[in-house]
Design a protein around this motif. Sequence first.
Motif, PDB file in Angstrom:
ATOM      1  N   VAL A   1       0.846  -1.206   0.000  1.00 17.28           N
ATOM      2  CA  VAL A   1       0.000   0.000   0.000  1.00 17.28           C
ATOM      3  C   VAL A   1       0.876   1.248   0.000  1.00 17.28           C
ATOM      4  O   VAL A   1       0.593   2.220  -0.730  1.00 17.28           O
ATOM      5  N   PHE A   2       1.915   1.252   0.801  1.00 16.94           N
ATOM      6  CA  PHE A   2       2.860   2.367   0.854  1.00 16.94           C
ATOM      7  C   PHE A   2       3.454   2.620  -0.527  1.00 16.94           C
ATOM      8  O   PHE A   2       3.500   3.761  -1.015  1.00 16.94           O
ATOM      9  N   GLY A   3       3.908   1.555  -1.185  1.00 15.11           N
ATOM     10  CA  GLY A   3       4.494   1.699  -2.516  1.00 15.11           C
ATOM     11  C   GLY A   3       3.512   2.247  -3.525  1.00 15.11           C
ATOM     12  O   GLY A   3       3.837   3.159  -4.309  1.00 15.11           O
ATOM     13  N   ALA A   4       2.286   1.730  -3.513  1.00 11.71           N
ATOM     14  CA  ALA A   4       1.286   2.185  -4.469  1.00 11.71           C
ATOM     15  C   ALA A   4       0.927   3.649  -4.240  1.00 11.71           C
ATOM     16  O   ALA A   4       0.758   4.425  -5.190  1.00 11.71           O
ATOM     17  N   ALA A   5       0.822   4.051  -2.962  1.00 11.73           N
ATOM     18  CA  ALA A   5       0.483   5.443  -2.644  1.00 11.73           C
ATOM     19  C   ALA A   5       1.588   6.388  -3.106  1.00 11.73           C
ATOM     20  O   ALA A   5       1.316   7.451  -3.680  1.00 11.73           O
ATOM     21  N   LEU A   6       2.842   6.018  -2.867  1.00 15.35           N
ATOM     22  CA  LEU A   6       3.943   6.896  -3.258  1.00 15.35           C
ATOM     23  C   LEU A   6       4.042   6.993  -4.780  1.00 15.35           C
ATOM     24  O   LEU A   6       4.367   8.055  -5.328  1.00 15.35           O
ATOM     25  N   ASN A   7       3.729   5.908  -5.478  1.00 18.22           N
ATOM     26  CA  ASN A   7       3.722   5.961  -6.940  1.00 18.22           C
ATOM     27  C   ASN A   7       2.653   6.928  -7.434  1.00 18.22           C
ATOM     28  O   ASN A   7       2.891   7.709  -8.374  1.00 18.22           O
ATOM     29  N   ARG A   8       1.483   6.925  -6.810  1.00 18.10           N
ATOM     30  CA  ARG A   8       0.428   7.856  -7.221  1.00 18.10           C
ATOM     31  C   ARG A   8       0.857   9.293  -6.979  1.00 18.10           C
ATOM     32  O   ARG A   8       0.596  10.181  -7.810  1.00 18.10           O
ATOM     33  N   ILE A   9       1.531   9.523  -5.871  1.00 20.80           N
ATOM     34  CA  ILE A   9       2.016  10.870  -5.576  1.00 20.80           C
ATOM     35  C   ILE A   9       3.055  11.301  -6.610  1.00 20.80           C
ATOM     36  O   ILE A   9       3.045  12.445  -7.077  1.00 20.80           O
ATOM     37  N   HIS A  10       3.939  10.394  -6.977  1.00 18.01           N
ATOM     38  CA  HIS A  10       5.000  10.715  -7.939  1.00 18.01           C
ATOM     39  C   HIS A  10       4.464  10.920  -9.350  1.00 18.01           C
ATOM     40  O   HIS A  10       5.128  11.573 -10.166  1.00 18.01           O
ATOM     41  N   THR A  11       3.309  10.360  -9.676  1.00 17.96           N
ATOM     42  CA  THR A  11       2.810  10.416 -11.052  1.00 17.96           C
ATOM     43  C   THR A  11       1.583  11.305 -11.217  1.00 17.96           C
ATOM     44  O   THR A  11       1.104  11.476 -12.337  1.00 17.96           O
ATOM     45  N   VAL A  12       1.067  11.873 -10.128  1.00 21.12           N
ATOM     46  CA  VAL A  12      -0.117  12.714 -10.225  1.00 21.12           C
ATOM     47  C   VAL A  12       0.207  13.983 -11.018  1.00 21.12           C
ATOM     48  O   VAL A  12       1.327  14.495 -10.975  1.00 21.12           O
ATOM     49  N   SER A  13      -0.759  14.448 -11.770  1.00 29.13           N
ATOM     50  CA  SER A  13      -0.593  15.679 -12.545  1.00 29.13           C
ATOM     51  C   SER A  13      -0.988  16.866 -11.677  1.00 29.13           C
ATOM     52  O   SER A  13      -2.174  17.051 -11.365  1.00 29.13           O
ATOM     53  N   VAL A  14       0.003  17.641 -11.264  1.00 28.46           N
ATOM     54  CA  VAL A  14      -0.235  18.778 -10.378  1.00 28.46           C
ATOM     55  C   VAL A  14      -0.579  20.006 -11.224  1.00 28.46           C
ATOM     56  O   VAL A  14       0.109  20.295 -12.199  1.00 28.46           O
TER      57      VAL A  14
END
Length: 298
Positions: A122-135
């Motif tokens: 879950v930690f890995g998946a969450a950090l990936n979403r943070i790294h790939t989100v379009s800000v």
Amino acid sequence: MLEKPNLQDEKLITCLQDAYDLRIGGITFLPLGADSNAAVYRAVADDHKRYFVKLRSGPFDETSVTLPKFFSDQGIGQIIPPLTTQSGRLWATLDAFTVILYPFVEGHNGNEVALSDQLWRVFGAALNRIHTVSVPPALAQQIQRERYAAQAREEVKEFLARVAVERWHEPVAVKVADFLNEKRAQVLDLIARAERCAHLLQAREPNFVLCHSDVHAWNLLIDAHDHLYIVDWDNPILAPKERDLMFIGSGLGFAGGHTAQEEEALFYQGYGPTTIDPVAFAYYRYERIVQDIWQFCN
């Protein structure tokens, strides 16, 4: 902050009432965290709802609250968003402090309890979403960018020069000075390695993502229902993804239960396949040690 700030509880209770329309029945200072500019409290309202109150002194970076709110709005469930004041802001002011309010999540950090196999994923998946989100561009422009600054390295060199000739009487200062003198060669080697990596990275075209910058065990909160949250967004930065990934497998504070290799394997099952830049990875681990030495010396 481990010591309660010089602020009367009644003033903070009045601030919460005026800014958030809350009727607070009691407030308790929590001696948590190593940030000398931050203090946290647990507040209990008359309806028994509990809140987490954070005070910040000194300069306030609005992205520390706007980003978590943005992530939460994007459906990233591992983020605790700040609550909104009656005027629609994500913070209030009280004397020299910025006041931020969150729902109170009862739990333990990753230093106190071991992450299960599933929570590592879950930690890995969450950090990936943070790294790939379009800000949104307007928000991205407010976020600091990695400069590989030499400030910490240069100031640690100055501390090394001082402890070679100066003498202190305060017991903790004496111990720090003795430690630096004993480890002088190792500290200088760490600085030199960080500088070499920094120069290589500065010569490259940046490939930056949005990073938390401090995702060690103490900034992971696991609640009673085994939900994981990434907390403390005080220093977000646009940087190589290795800025965050260097913590994985480092052993920095994570409770036992897995070897470093097992932590990495489970984390990347959630994060997904990615190529690690060894220069950036090495830079951030060296620089982290230098930064810690710098902060303790200060």
